[in-house]
Write a protein that holds these residues in place. Structure first.
Motif, PDB file in Angstrom:
ATOM      1  N   GLU A 143       0.675 -21.043  -7.311  1.00 35.38           N
ATOM      2  CA  GLU A 143       0.149 -20.262  -8.434  1.00 35.38           C
ATOM      3  C   GLU A 143      -1.020 -20.962  -9.110  1.00 35.38           C
ATOM      4  OE1 GLU A 143       1.197 -16.955  -9.228  1.00 35.38           O
ATOM      5  OE2 GLU A 143       1.789 -17.487  -7.206  1.00 35.38           O
ATOM      6  N   SER A 146      -3.833 -19.963  -7.008  1.00 35.16           N
ATOM      7  CA  SER A 146      -4.143 -18.532  -6.973  1.00 35.16           C
ATOM      8  C   SER A 146      -4.699 -17.989  -8.289  1.00 35.16           C
ATOM      9  CB  SER A 146      -2.884 -17.736  -6.592  1.00 35.16           C
ATOM     10  OG  SER A 146      -2.411 -18.115  -5.326  1.00 35.16           O
ATOM     11  N   TYR A 150      -8.402 -15.434  -9.422  1.00 38.64           N
ATOM     12  CA  TYR A 150      -8.596 -14.092  -9.971  1.00 38.64           C
ATOM     13  C   TYR A 150      -9.891 -14.045 -10.777  1.00 38.64           C
ATOM     14  CZ  TYR A 150      -3.502 -14.026  -9.137  1.00 38.64           C
ATOM     15  OH  TYR A 150      -2.247 -14.137  -8.588  1.00 38.64           O
ATOM     16  N   TYR A 169      -7.123  -8.680  -5.459  1.00 38.57           N
ATOM     17  CA  TYR A 169      -6.441  -9.942  -5.163  1.00 38.57           C
ATOM     18  C   TYR A 169      -5.353 -10.220  -6.190  1.00 38.57           C
ATOM     19  CZ  TYR A 169      -5.775 -14.701  -3.526  1.00 38.57           C
ATOM     20  OH  TYR A 169      -5.212 -15.834  -3.001  1.00 38.57           O
ATOM     21  N   SER A 173      -1.765 -10.358  -4.681  1.00 38.72           N
ATOM     22  CA  SER A 173      -1.288 -11.737  -4.702  1.00 38.72           C
ATOM     23  C   SER A 173      -0.014 -11.856  -5.530  1.00 38.72           C
ATOM     24  CB  SER A 173      -2.372 -12.661  -5.266  1.00 38.72           C
ATOM     25  OG  SER A 173      -1.939 -13.996  -5.295  1.00 38.72           O
ATOM     26  N   ALA A 176       2.802 -10.677  -3.409  1.00 37.76           N
ATOM     27  CA  ALA A 176       3.168 -11.690  -2.411  1.00 37.76           C
ATOM     28  C   ALA A 176       3.962 -12.824  -3.054  1.00 37.76           C
ATOM     29  CB  ALA A 176       1.910 -12.245  -1.742  1.00 37.76           C
ATOM     30  N   SER A 177       3.555 -13.233  -4.255  1.00 37.85           N
ATOM     31  CA  SER A 177       4.275 -14.305  -4.961  1.00 37.85           C
ATOM     32  C   SER A 177       5.699 -13.878  -5.293  1.00 37.85           C
ATOM     33  CB  SER A 177       3.524 -14.677  -6.244  1.00 37.85           C
ATOM     34  OG  SER A 177       2.249 -15.206  -5.956  1.00 37.85           O
ATOM     35  N   LYS A 226      -0.927 -14.690   2.006  1.00 35.87           N
ATOM     36  CA  LYS A 226      -1.856 -15.720   1.526  1.00 35.87           C
ATOM     37  C   LYS A 226      -2.772 -16.211   2.643  1.00 35.87           C
ATOM     38  CE  LYS A 226      -0.089 -15.990  -2.694  1.00 35.87           C
ATOM     39  NZ  LYS A 226      -0.842 -15.693  -3.921  1.00 35.87           N
ATOM     40  N   SER A 228      -3.700 -14.250   5.070  1.00 36.79           N
ATOM     41  CA  SER A 228      -4.306 -13.009   5.572  1.00 36.79           C
ATOM     42  C   SER A 228      -3.985 -12.805   7.054  1.00 36.79           C
ATOM     43  CB  SER A 228      -5.819 -12.979   5.329  1.00 36.79           C
ATOM     44  OG  SER A 228      -6.500 -13.967   6.066  1.00 36.79           O
ATOM     45  N   TRP A 235      -6.143  -6.669   2.569  1.00 36.64           N
ATOM     46  CA  TRP A 235      -6.948  -7.048   1.404  1.00 36.64           C
ATOM     47  C   TRP A 235      -8.164  -7.890   1.777  1.00 36.64           C
ATOM     48  CZ3 TRP A 235      -7.621 -12.273   0.395  1.00 36.64           C
ATOM     49  CH2 TRP A 235      -6.774 -13.141   1.090  1.00 36.64           C
ATOM     50  N   THR A 236      -8.099  -8.578   2.909  1.00 38.82           N
ATOM     51  CA  THR A 236      -9.068  -9.638   3.219  1.00 38.82           C
ATOM     52  C   THR A 236     -10.521  -9.169   3.277  1.00 38.82           C
ATOM     53  OG1 THR A 236      -7.299 -10.697   4.477  1.00 38.82           O
ATOM     54  CG2 THR A 236      -9.527 -11.563   4.774  1.00 38.82           C
ATOM     55  N   SER A 255      -8.578 -22.512   0.255  1.00 36.86           N
ATOM     56  CA  SER A 255      -7.351 -21.727   0.115  1.00 36.86           C
ATOM     57  C   SER A 255      -6.576 -21.654   1.425  1.00 36.86           C
ATOM     58  CB  SER A 255      -7.700 -20.312  -0.377  1.00 36.86           C
ATOM     59  OG  SER A 255      -6.559 -19.504  -0.449  1.00 36.86           O
TER      60      SER A 255
END
Length: 492
Positions: A143, A146, A150, A169, A173, A176-177, A226, A228, A235-236, A255
Motif C-alpha cells: 500500500e 500503491s 494514485y 488505478y 488497485s 486487488a488489495s 499488480k 498486470s 487496466w494496464t 512497481s
C-alpha cells in the motif's frame, strides 16, 4: 544505556538504505514548506537516492558494516541477498525516473515539487516490499507503494487521460488489495500464522485444505493484478496511456520489480508452489498473459499502449520461470525483471524526452509521431531501436540472455508446452517491435508535432537513457557478468 543504543543501531543497519530514502522524503517535505524550488526538491531527491544506493552497494561489497542480521521466521522484514539485489535495481530505476521527470516538468507552470515527494514515498514502499516476509509487511509495503501512485498517475491533471488513469488505478488497485487481504484471512484461519515460512511447516498436514487453496488463489489474483498478468490485465494499457510519461516509466520498472520480488519470496518461502492447484493457476496466467499481451499489442498504434501490452507478455515469461523451477527461480526471475526494467526505462525514456505535460491532445505517444525520427535524431532512434530489439529478445542484447534463461528454465522443469509458449510469444512480439523500428526509418513527415530538445544528449535525462542503452548492449555482448551479478539474488 550506551550499549543498548549501539545494539539498536546494529539491528537497524541492514535497513539503512530504506531509512535514508524515508529521511529524504521528510527533507523534501520540509524543503517544500520552506521554499518551493523545483531544482532544490529534485536535487534533494536525487542526492538521497544516490546516498541510499551507495550505502547499499557498500554493504554488499563489505565496505560498510551491514549490521547484525538475525534471521527469524516471525520478523516482518529480512534484508538478504535477494532483497539487496532487487533494492539495487529499484534504486537505479527510481533515480532514472527522477531525472526523466525533471526535464519533463521543466515547463510545467503548476506545482512540481510534490511529484518527487510521492516518488520517494512510493520507492520506500518498493524497497520494503522486496524485504517483506510476513503478511502484515506484505500489505503495508504494497500500500505504501500503491497509494502515492494514485497521485502520480493523475499529476498532469490538465489532461483528462491522466485523471482517468489515476482514477482507474485507484478503483482497481483497491479491489486487488481487498482480494489479497481476503486471501490472507483465509490462510491465517487455516495456518494460524501471518509469516510466510510457518505456512510451509504446516503445509504437509493440510496439503489439500480447501481454505488454504482458496486463500492462495485469492492472493494470486491480487498479485496478478499488480503485475498486470492476464486475465487481470485490462487496466494496464489505459493506465499506461494516460499516465505522465515518467510515471509510466516508474510503473513499468520499480512497481513491477518490487511486486515480482515480493511474489517470488511469498511463493517460495510459503512453499505454496508445491500445491498442484497453485501451479495450475500460474500456468493458466502465464499462458493467457503471453497470448493476450502479444496478440493485443499487434494492433496498437499507441506506443505506450503497445509497451503496456508488451509488459503483460513479459510477466507471463517470468511466471513460467517461477512455475518451472520453483525454489530455484529467485535469481533467474530477478535477472529477467532487472533487464526488463532497464529496457522499459530506455523505451519510456525516449517517449518522455519527446513529450510535454501540457499538450491536451496527449504526449508523443502515437507511432506517427516517430515517423522518420532517424533522419533528424539518429542517436535517440538508435536508443529506441536497441530497446525494441532487447524486448524482442534479439541476440547481442540483454533481452536475449534473459529470454534464453526463461526457455532453459522451462526445459529444466520439463514444461515443453510453456517453453513453446515463450517461443511463440517471442515470434508474435517480433512483429510489432519491428513495426516500431520500421516507423523510425520511414520517410519523415512534413509537420513535426513532437521532438526532443536540441541539446537533449548533454542533459541528465538524455545521458541516463544513453547509459541504459550501453548497459543493455554490454550485458548482451558480455552476459557472464550479468549471470554472476544475478546469482547473488538468493533467498535464505
Amino acid at each position: 544505556m550506551n550499549e543498548f543504543t549501539m545494539n539498536d543501531l546494529m539491528v537497524l543497519m541492514p535497513y539503512a538504505p530504506i531509512i535514508i530514502v524515508a529521511v529524504t522524503s521528510l527533507l523534501a517535505m520540509i524543503a517544500i514548506t520552506i521554499q518551493r524550488s523545483h531544482f532544490v526538491t529534485a536535487t534533494i531527491s536525487v542526492v538521497g537516492l544516490n546516498v541510499g544506493l551507495f550505502t547499499l552497494i557498500g554493504q554488499i561489497t563489505g565496505v560498510i558494516d551491514s549490521g547484525a542480521v538475525v534471521a527469524s521466521a516471525e520478523q516482518l522484514f529480512v534484508v538478504d541477498s535477494f532483497a539487496k539485489f532487487n533494492m539495487v535495481v529499484i534504486f537505479i530505476c527510481a533515480l532514472a525516473c527522477c531525472t526523466l521527470a525533471y526535464a519533463y516538468l521543466a515547463n510545467l507552470k503548476d506545482n512540481k515539487d510534490e511529484l518527487y515527494l510521492l516518488l520517494l514515498l512510493s520507492t520506500t514502499g518498493a524497497l520494503l516490499m522486496v524485504s517483506a516476509q510476513h503478511m502484515a509487511a506484505f500489505f503495508m509495503s504494497l500500500e505504501l507503494l500503491s497509494i502515492p501512485l494514485y497521485g502520480l498517475l493523475s499529476y498532469t491533471y490538465m489532461r483528462n487521460r491522466s485523471l482517468e488513469s489515476g482514477l482507474k488505478y485507484l478503483v482497481l488497485s483497491a479491489t486487488a488489495s481487498a482480494t489479497i487481504l481476503m486471501g490472507m484471512a483465509f490462510i491465517y484461519a487455516q495456518v494460524g500464522s501471518l509469516a510466510f515460512k510457518p505456512i510451509s511447516l504446516v503445509l504437509g498436514s493440510m496439503f489439500e485444505s480447501p481454505l488454504l487453496i482458496l486463500g492462495a488463489a485469492l492472493m494470486l489474483f491480487g498479485i496478478a493484478f499488480k503485475l498486470s498478468a492476464a486475465p487481470f490485465h485490462m487496466w494496464t494499457p489505459d493506465v499506461y496511456e494516460g499516465a505522465p510519461a515518467p510515471i509510466a516509466t516508474y510503473l513499468a520498472s520499480v512497481s513491477k520489480v518490487a511486486m515480482m520480488a515480493l511474489a517470488v519470496r511469498f511463493l517460495i518461502d510459503s512453499a505454496l508452489l508445491a500445491l498442484p492447484s497453485v501451479q495450475m493457476l500460474l500456468v493458466v496466467m502465464a499462458t493467457l498473459s503471453i497470448l493476450a499481451g502479444n496478440l493485443l499489442a499487434v494492433r496498437q498504434t499507441s506506443l505506450k499502449r503497445l509497451l503496456g501490452y508488451s509488459s503483460i507478455a513479459h510477466m507471463g515469461y517470468v511466471l513460467i520461470v517461477i512455475v518451472s523451477i520453483g525454489a530455484a527461480a529467485d535469481s533467474i526471475s530477478s535477472m529477467y525483471m532487472a533487464i526488463y526494467a532497464f529496457t522499459s526505462i530506455g523505451a519510456f525514456g525516449v517517449v518522455t524526452l519527446m513529450s510535454s505535460p501540457y499538450r491536451q491532445s496527449g504526449e508523443a505517444d502515437d507511432l506517427s509521431h516517430y515517423q522518420g525520427l532517424f533522419w533528424r535524431r539518429p542517436i535517440i532512434t538508435a536508443v529506441m531501436t536497441i530497446m525494441m530489439l532487447s524486448l524482442a529478445g534479439i541476440p547481442l542484447t540483454a533481452g536475449f540472455i534473459t529470454k534464453l534463461f526463461a526457455i532453459l528454465a522451462a526445459v529444466q522443469g520439463t514444461n515443453w508446452f510453456l517453453a513453446a509458449m515463450i517461443i511463440l510469444g517471442s515470434a508474435i512480439g517480433l512483429f510489432y517491435y519491428l513495426r516500431v523500428m520500421l516507423t523510425l526509418f520511414k520517410r519523415p513527415k512534413q509537420f513535426i508535432e513532437f521532438d526532443v530538445a536540441g541539446q537533449w544528449g548533454i542533459r541528465v535525462g538524455g545521458l541516463m537513457v544513453i547509459g541504459v542503452t550501453v548497459v543493455i548492449i554490454y550485458f548482451g555482448v558480455l552476459p557472464n557478468s550479468l549471470i554472476v551479478w544475478s546469482d547473488m539474488a538468493r533467498i535464505w
